[in-house]
Design an enzyme around this catalytic site. Sequence first.
Site: not given
Ligand code: ZN
Length: 325
Positions: A166, A216, A227
């Site tokens: 991240e 965002r 994901h």
């Molecule tokens: Zn993440």
Amino acid sequence: MELPDIEVDFSKFPKVKTVALVTDSNVDRLYGDAAVRRIETSGLRVERIVFPAGERSKTLETYAELVRGFAALGMTRTDIAVALGGGVVGDLTGFAAATYMRGIDYVQVPTTLLAMVDSSIGGKTGVDIPEGKNLVGAFHLPSQIVRNVGFLATLPEREMKNGFAELIKTAILFDPELFAALSPRPSLDALAPLVERCARWKEKVVAADFREGGRRKLLNLGHTFGHAIESASSFRLSHGEAVAVGMRIVGRNVPEIGAILDEYGFPQVDDVFSEPLNLTQDDLRGYLANDKKRSGETITLVVPKRIGECELKDIPMSELDAWLK
Ligand code: ZN
Ligand code: ADP
């Protein structure tokens, strides 16, 4: 374990009497007793609520235990919850605080690198249900976030890498200097200013765009494919590993991205499609089709142009295969 400083400013909560210290079994074992003692020195009543560590606790059942725990302690609207732990503790505590008596204040004390730079910021709270991750939740900003990298001395390497993925993501999006500071991998001693810098970026984006309209979306860099890969692998790949592969896929035109991910030992794109994971493009396509960020026949990808600059691109679903080649 000795307790790293928890500098919660309780004077910001003039009417507080009871503090619910919410944590998981691992963090409690390491830091629970010391944290209770520390908060008690502020003259407050501290009650601990502990649940078993791990994403599997992020359920409606644990949520119910928390809010019922608050009620059993007789907590009122002016009392507060303190979330001591990683993202699971933060999400659950935040959601309990968002809904108990229609909302009480809470403080985040993140103890994982991922939570320090990511999940503790932005006010997303919630739980998983069998139908999907994070399907139930609320936006509820913490009143304070207290970061101390001292907690990371005990954090397992796999969890550290989740956080580094991240940090690298944020550097690719916004900050060539941060990117440079992340290579070679910094030691714990050098991490505090980098964590602060990364957190500032996320705060800035979130403040500009609280409910995820435009900017965002940039924070999804690596996450659309990530994901899908994480789910398709049945979570055999960690979040950080899956996002790293996602960043490799969209970042092919920027060689520094592959290079830094190699340095940290993150998996290659090919690793996903070969032994032992053996995912297929069909597997991924299924998950991508269900992505929350899909609208109609297109999906929005965050595509790096260079370190510090990325763009949002609407890609027809029919072209996704070309990205996976
Ligand atoms: Zn993440
Ligand atoms: P994350 O923050 O990565 O979203 P979790 O809340 O599930 O996820 O935390 C990851 C794991 O690390 C959990 O097993 C948790 O108990 C453990 N953990 C959290 N903080 C620490 C720490 N400072 N030292 C050791 N283990 C920790």
